[in-house]
Design an enzyme around this catalytic site. Sequence first.
Site, mmCIF file in Angstrom:
data_model
loop_
_atom_site.group_PDB
_atom_site.id
_atom_site.type_symbol
_atom_site.label_atom_id
_atom_site.label_comp_id
_atom_site.label_asym_id
_atom_site.label_seq_id
_atom_site.Cartn_x
_atom_site.Cartn_y
_atom_site.Cartn_z
ATOM 1 N NE ARG A 31 -3.479 -0.191 2.628
ATOM 2 C CZ ARG A 31 -4.556 -0.648 2.004
ATOM 3 N NH1 ARG A 31 -5.160 0.124 1.085
ATOM 4 N NH2 ARG A 31 -5.041 -1.846 2.259
ATOM 5 C CD GLU A 54 -3.489 -6.817 -1.394
ATOM 6 O OE1 GLU A 54 -4.058 -5.704 -1.439
ATOM 7 O OE2 GLU A 54 -3.945 -7.801 -0.814
ATOM 8 C CB THR A 83 -8.147 -1.138 -1.548
ATOM 9 O OG1 THR A 83 -7.165 -1.480 -0.566
ATOM 10 C CG2 THR A 83 -9.151 -0.206 -0.898
ATOM 11 C CE LYS A 143 -8.239 -8.052 3.217
ATOM 12 N NZ LYS A 143 -8.194 -6.872 2.311
ATOM 13 N N GLY A 173 -2.920 -6.758 11.371
ATOM 14 C CA GLY A 173 -2.234 -6.963 12.634
ATOM 15 C C GLY A 173 -1.363 -8.206 12.696
ATOM 16 C CB SER A 194 1.641 -1.108 8.151
ATOM 17 O OG SER A 194 1.036 -1.672 9.302
#
Length: 225
Positions: A31, A54, A83, A143, A173, A194
């Site tokens: 992302r 992705e 997304t 997912k 997470g 992240s």
Amino acid sequence: MQPPINLPAPYQMHAGLAKAFAACPLIAILRGVTPADAAEHGRALYEAGFRIVEVPLNSPQPFDSIAAIRQALPADAIVGAGTVLHPSYVDDVKAAGGELIVMPHSDGDVVRAAKSHGLACAPGVATPNEGFLALKNGADVLKMFPAEQLGPTVVKAWRAVIAKDVPLVPVGGISPDNMGPFLTAGANGFGLGSALYKPGQSVKTTALHAKAFVGGLAIAKGEKR
């Protein structure tokens, strides 16, 4: 006389995704990556063992990044978009060379659009009802999102009623050291955001994070390294 039971079509995972998932069931979520940097980060992930990448569509020029990664990686890697909020984007993803549609929700129109174009699809689901509807529409992977809210207990409950050959993939997470309880509960792989990649980080950092996740997965599975 009872009415005939209309059974759903047998589940069959997208062949390319199945092969990539079997090689490494970790989905890298880049992302915020830019087209200028996408290929290098994709190569770093591939070299660490990742086979599924992705690029979320709320990244800068995401279709250019998808195309860059697709061109940079061998054919056994699966590259796609995350997304994906509307079926109209599926055409653009396929035109960029994408083979996978990942969503935060389970909109049947998006799932059906992906499957009609021959792409794999991983819709986001948070309840069994959403999961079964997604499978009815042709989902390849469920997912489980957000994983930090659902937790291993929910994964275990779902695994009791969802066919063993349908991959459950917690996302949200996940870190290199917390995959074990999810796997024990019945998860099959993970989506990594992240904790793996943040916009602007170096390729070296991506490589280090990728190796940590691959190593963490091996430890969680009890594999020798």
